[in-house]
Every structure is written in C-alpha cells, then in structure tokens.
Design a protein around this motif. Structure first.
Motif, PDB file in Angstrom:
ATOM      1  N   ARG A 122     -43.137 -60.414  35.008  1.00  0.00           N
ATOM      2  CA  ARG A 122     -42.382 -59.835  33.898  1.00  0.00           C
ATOM      3  C   ARG A 122     -41.145 -59.123  34.447  1.00  0.00           C
ATOM      4  O   ARG A 122     -41.254 -58.291  35.338  1.00  0.00           O
ATOM      5  CB  ARG A 122     -43.267 -58.828  33.136  1.00  0.00           C
ATOM      6  N   PRO A 123     -39.963 -59.455  33.948  1.00  0.00           N
ATOM      7  CA  PRO A 123     -38.761 -58.770  34.451  1.00  0.00           C
ATOM      8  C   PRO A 123     -38.754 -57.310  34.035  1.00  0.00           C
ATOM      9  O   PRO A 123     -39.267 -56.942  32.972  1.00  0.00           O
ATOM     10  CB  PRO A 123     -37.622 -59.551  33.802  1.00  0.00           C
ATOM     11  N   ILE A 124     -38.170 -56.487  34.870  1.00  0.00           N
ATOM     12  CA  ILE A 124     -38.022 -55.088  34.516  1.00  0.00           C
ATOM     13  C   ILE A 124     -37.127 -54.992  33.285  1.00  0.00           C
ATOM     14  O   ILE A 124     -36.124 -55.693  33.175  1.00  0.00           O
ATOM     15  CB  ILE A 124     -37.441 -54.277  35.695  1.00  0.00           C
ATOM     16  N   SER A 125     -37.495 -54.150  32.350  1.00  0.00           N
ATOM     17  CA  SER A 125     -36.693 -54.050  31.126  1.00  0.00           C
ATOM     18  C   SER A 125     -35.387 -53.323  31.405  1.00  0.00           C
ATOM     19  O   SER A 125     -35.292 -52.498  32.317  1.00  0.00           O
ATOM     20  CB  SER A 125     -37.475 -53.301  30.042  1.00  0.00           C
ATOM     21  N   ALA A 126     -34.373 -53.646  30.625  1.00  0.00           N
ATOM     22  CA  ALA A 126     -33.079 -52.978  30.784  1.00  0.00           C
ATOM     23  C   ALA A 126     -33.225 -51.481  30.570  1.00  0.00           C
ATOM     24  O   ALA A 126     -32.555 -50.670  31.238  1.00  0.00           O
ATOM     25  CB  ALA A 126     -32.062 -53.577  29.811  1.00  0.00           C
ATOM     26  N   ARG A 127     -34.107 -51.096  29.632  1.00  0.00           N
ATOM     27  CA  ARG A 127     -34.344 -49.683  29.358  1.00  0.00           C
ATOM     28  C   ARG A 127     -34.913 -48.982  30.580  1.00  0.00           C
ATOM     29  O   ARG A 127     -34.413 -47.916  31.005  1.00  0.00           O
ATOM     30  CB  ARG A 127     -35.299 -49.566  28.166  1.00  0.00           C
ATOM     31  N   THR A 128     -35.947 -49.561  31.172  1.00  0.00           N
ATOM     32  CA  THR A 128     -36.590 -48.952  32.341  1.00  0.00           C
ATOM     33  C   THR A 128     -35.634 -48.904  33.528  1.00  0.00           C
ATOM     34  O   THR A 128     -35.512 -47.872  34.202  1.00  0.00           O
ATOM     35  CB  THR A 128     -37.858 -49.737  32.713  1.00  0.00           C
ATOM     36  N   ALA A 129     -34.954 -50.013  33.775  1.00  0.00           N
ATOM     37  CA  ALA A 129     -34.011 -50.053  34.898  1.00  0.00           C
ATOM     38  C   ALA A 129     -32.905 -49.023  34.714  1.00  0.00           C
ATOM     39  O   ALA A 129     -32.475 -48.365  35.672  1.00  0.00           O
ATOM     40  CB  ALA A 129     -33.432 -51.451  35.046  1.00  0.00           C
ATOM     41  N   GLY A 130     -32.439 -48.878  33.501  1.00  0.00           N
ATOM     42  CA  GLY A 130     -31.378 -47.915  33.235  1.00  0.00           C
ATOM     43  C   GLY A 130     -31.816 -46.485  33.512  1.00  0.00           C
ATOM     44  O   GLY A 130     -31.081 -45.710  34.143  1.00  0.00           O
ATOM     45  N   TYR A 131     -33.015 -46.118  33.031  1.00  0.00           N
ATOM     46  CA  TYR A 131     -33.534 -44.777  33.304  1.00  0.00           C
ATOM     47  C   TYR A 131     -33.698 -44.547  34.811  1.00  0.00           C
ATOM     48  O   TYR A 131     -33.322 -43.489  35.347  1.00  0.00           O
ATOM     49  CB  TYR A 131     -34.878 -44.571  32.613  1.00  0.00           C
ATOM     50  N   LEU A 132     -34.261 -45.537  35.519  1.00  0.00           N
ATOM     51  CA  LEU A 132     -34.520 -45.375  36.944  1.00  0.00           C
ATOM     52  C   LEU A 132     -33.222 -45.257  37.747  1.00  0.00           C
ATOM     53  O   LEU A 132     -33.143 -44.467  38.693  1.00  0.00           O
ATOM     54  CB  LEU A 132     -35.366 -46.542  37.466  1.00  0.00           C
TER      55      LEU A 132
END
Length: 551
Positions: free
Chosen positions: A467-477
C-alpha cells in the motif's frame, strides 16, 4: 621457385625456414643438402607398431626434425605430416594451425638435438624456436619435438598437438586475431561507468560479490593468440598484440558521494567508533553510497541493531494512518509511563509537556508520548501487530535483493510481541531491529511519497509495498521531520540546511548506547549508525551532515 633446402647437421648451425622462399641453413664448418620435394624422406614408410626402444642418435633425430620443419615452414603440409608417426592427425592439425592463426609466414631457428626425451620413451628430443607471422602480429615461442625410430632404422616425428605449441591438448587448437572478452577481468564501476568500486575500502567486498554474480557488458578482447577448445570457445591467451578493454558492471553508486561517505564515517568526532552509513536517491531507491568502519564488517547494510527513536517515523505513520491522528493531535509528554507493568522514562533533557502535540513530541523525541499513544491506539486486545503491518505495507519492510548477490540483513518488527516489548517497539527498542539501509529507505519513502526498494544495480527488480503511503501521512511526516532538523533534536547539526528533514535516535544495547540519525535532503535520503554513540545527534549527526552538505 627454388624449393631446395640446405640442411646443416652440425650442432653449431643456426636454422631459418621461411614460407614461400629459399630455406637455407648457415653452417659454421660445412653444408649438407637433401631434397625436400614430395613426401619427406624421414617419415616415409614408418611403422608406428615397430618402434625401437633405442632412441635415434642426435644427428639422426635432428635431421628428421629439420626435414619436418622445412616442409612445414614452406606449407607443404602433406609431406610434413608424412614425416610423423600419425600422418592423418598431423595433416588435419597442421591445416588447423595455418587457418586458425591466419598464418602468412613461418620460420624455425636454433634447431638442436637434446638427447633422450624425458617424456616420450625411446625418443630423442629436438628443440627449436618458432617465429610465426599471424593475424595481428609476430608470435615467437620455443618448442620441441620427440623423434622416434623404427626397428628397421626409419625415423619419424612423434605426433601430438604439443608439436604445434607446448602443452596444447588433443582437442585444442590455436587462433589468432580478435581475442574473446575476458569476463573474469570485469570491473564493477560507479554509475559514471568509469570509477572502479574496488578503489573504495568500504566497497571492496561488495564489488567482489557483484563481479562473481552479475553479468558484465561492453568491453573488447584486444588482439593476440589464444587456445580454442573443440567447440571453438576461447581459452588461455598465449600472446597479446593489442590490449583490450575490460567489460564493466555498472552500479548505482555515485563516486563523488561515496568518497564523502568514506570520509564521513571516519569523522574525528566519532573517536574511531564503528560507524555505518547509507545514502539513497529518494526518487528511485538507487543506492548512492555505502560506507563503514570497525571490526564488525559492513554495518551499513548488515548492522542489525535497535534503531531507537528513528523508529518513531514508522510509529507516527501508524498513528496517522490507523488511528486517524494528525501532527496537531494531543500527545502529552510525561516524565514516565508504565505499559504492561514496565516503566519507561524519557532521555535526560526532555521536558514534561502535558499539552504536547504529536509534532512537538516527535520534535523533542519524547518517549512517553509515543509509548502512551502507541499503546492506546495501536494495541488492541493484546494484538500489537499494527507497527509491523505499517512497516511492511507502507515502508516495504521485508527481504530485499539489492542486486549482484550482495547480502543484506532484514529488519525486524515482530508481529507477535508480548509484555513490555509491546510498548518498547514504538520507540525502536525491545525486539525491533533495523539497519542504516532500512532507515535510509524509511526517510526516502517519506520524502518521495512512495516506497522504492533500495537497489545497487540499476536494472535490479524492485519489490513494491502493498500500500503506498498516503499523501496526507507523507505530508505530516515531512513537516515533522523538518521541525526536528530546524529546531528539534537534530538542529545542532542540521538547523541551517534548507529542505532537510530528520529524526535522531539513541538506542540502549547491553552496557552502551548506539547513535542513529536518518534524514532526507533535496536529492538524497541518508542514515547513519555509530556503535557506542552517546546520542544520535552527537555521533551519527556528524556523518549525516557530511553526506547532506558535501554532495
């Protein structure tokens, strides 16, 4: 054309036989001659079944050898073959010699009888030097034949392929011209196609492994003389007229960054502690540099240690993905917390902050925040597999093949941890283990917004994450890691660097700690481990800074 051959039979004479011309032997004390037309007199009527056990005399053996060599030099191959004890085999082999070498001229000199043969019973050894004009140049070499005599006094050259060249086997022949590419001489090179990786101390073993397992390309064999087997395949090279170019195995290594990495792991601040570092191109997973020091081998790709607080990247991703938290969600930072009857504390210097957000807890690396929130949101009815699932499904944790047979040690976040390890995993302790290679990939996944499995050969297959990392999660990280670099635990080394995100880690191991730091920049993602490092920023931080600022 005058085809007569002047034969000197004295031990002090020199002999030169030249194809296509008059063959004469200079004699110091006199001359003798014999006809060389038709079948050679020496071998005519020789019966191999009636060989005498008494070797022929030196003059007799030398005369037979000279007659054979005279016919061969003039390319009268049938008479030459008839002067042997195996005319059919000799005829074929002599013709193969001529064609295989693209022979244009052949001469023999220094023909000398040397007494009984030490190899062929009942024979006399005759030595000589060969000068052959072949495809690509002039080839000279020493050789010898064994001369037999039959019981009725007839002489013949004993035939085997060593008559053509010393030690040539029964099913071997000679070839001249373009030599086959020597794949055994292949160079393992950086992505520029030029720099030999064996020049870097940290890559010598890796380069040797790749050379054994990967297919080289390009290169040229040069020109010369070589042995060919019965199938026409290339064998040992006997003479080189022009040097070829070694084939290469191109890797993803960046020579400039590798040089920086070699220096970085020896930074004086580390006080010669064992260190390992990996740098990746976060856009595609290409391994750009691998460096290590110390007695434990390549700890950059095989140093399996608890990663400490660098694992909070994966824990944060799980809290955002699986529990719906955001960077601004409340994550109180207390002085201590108990989970499954085990007491956990923060590192010295971390201030209590009951109003801390997840971002703030990440920035100062508050252990109690992550243990409390992880245990609260990611452990359900004793099932603590959520962190494992996040690492596998989003960050691609598993068994990777980076290419070329290079072995790497797999990270581990067990799905079935129990007791205090259920809490310890959220801060990269307990049974959680990783390598700098894996932690560099974690940072790369955050920066790229996708998992690209690390590889060292550009055409190596790359596994994908379920599963690709979500844009939301990547953005927060990305925001949280940039805060760590700008004003958090990594700021003493990275604060003034643009577009850099990081996470420090200090992991307890037996009687010492190990320092970790993983980060991304505008072009690379990196991770470093220093065994015995007091803290991540004061050990691995120096290594990472080199990699981010000197490339």
């Amino acid at each position: 054309m005058n085809t007569s051959v002047k034969v000197g039979v004295f031990s002090t004479c020199a002999v030169v036989l030249v194809a296509g011309g008059v063959a004469t032997y200079g004699v110091v004390h006199g001359r003798a001659s014999s006809s060389a037309g038709g079948d050679s007199e020496a071998g005519g009527g020789f019966d191999p079944a009636a060989v005498s056990t008494v070797p022929p005399s030196n003059p007799t053996a030398e005369k037979a050898a000279r007659a054979f060599l005279a016919d061969w030099s003039e390319q009268r191959l049938r008479p030459a073959a008839a002067a042997t004890d195996a005319p059919d085999s000799a005829s074929r082999a002599l013709e193969d010699y001529r064609q295989g070498l693209h022979l244009t001229k052949l001469a023999f000199s220094h023909v000398r009888a040397a007494g009984p043969s030490p190899v062929t019973a009942g024979a006399t050894k005759v030595t000589f030097d060969v000068t052959a004009e072949v495809a690509g140049g002039t080839w000279t070499y020493p050789n010898a034949v064994a001369v037999l005599q039959s019981r009725d006094g007839r002489s013949a050259v004993h035939w085997n392929n060593s008559v053509l060249y010393p030690g040539l086997g029964e099913h071997q022949s000679l070839t001249a011209g373009e030599l086959p590419v020597d794949t055994g001489a292949a160079k393992v090179v950086a992505r520029d196609g030029e720099m030999d990786l064996s020049a870097f101390p940290s890559l010598r073993d890796i380069a040797a492994t790749i050379r054994r397992n990967a297919e080289p390309s390009g290169g040229s064999g040069g020109t010369g003389v070589a042995v060919a087997d019965s199938a026409g395949g290339g064998g040992k090279t006997l003479k080189v007229f022009s040097e070829g170019r070694a084939p290469v195995i191109r890797t993803t290594i960046d020579a400039s960054l590798q040089a920086v990495a070699e220096k970085a792991v020896k930074d004086a601040h580390l006080q010669a502690k064992p260190a390992g570092a990996v740098a990746l191109d976060w856009r595609n997973g290409h391994i750009l540099a691998v460096a290590h020091t110390g007695p434990d081998g390549d700890i950059a790709i095989n140093g399996i240690k608890s990663p400490g607080s660098t694992m909070k990247i994966v824990t944060s991703a799980a809290l955002i993905d699986q529990a719906g938290l955001t960077a601004n969600s409340l994550a109180p930072c207390t002085d201590s917390v108990t989970a499954n009857n085990q007491l956990f504390h923060n590192d010295p210097g971390v201030r209590v902050n009951p109003g801390s957000t997840l971002d703030q807890a990440f920035t100062v690396s508050c252990n109690t925040s992550f243990i409390k929130e992880g245990f609260r949101h990611l452990v359900h009815d004793g099932d603590a597999s959520a962190l494992h699932d996040e690492a596998v499904n989003v960050f691609g944790m598993g068994s990777w093949s980076i290419g070329g047979g290079v072995a790497t040690t797999d990270p581990s976040i067990p799905a079935d941890v129990q007791g205090g390890d259920q809490a310890a995993q959220f801060i990269g302790q307990g049974k959680v283990t990783a390598t700098p290679l894996f932690m560099a990939s974690v940072a790369a996944t955050v920066r790229a917004g996708a998992f690209n499995q690390p590889i060292i050969l550009p055409d190596q297959h790359q596994e994908t994450a379920p599963r690709p990392i979500s844009a939301r999660t990547a953005g927060y990280l990305r925001t949280m890691m940039r805060d760590v670099a700008a004003r958090g635990t990594a700021s003493p080394r990275l604060a003034e660097l643009a577009d850099v995100g990081a996470k420090t880690g200090t992991a307890e191991e037996s009687d010492h700690t190990n320092g970790w730091l993983t980060a991304f920049g505008s072009r690379v993602a990196v991770a470093a481990l220093v065994e015995g490092g007091r803290s991540g920023v004061d050990s691995a931080g120096y290594v990472v800074r080199h990699l981010l600022t000197e490339y």
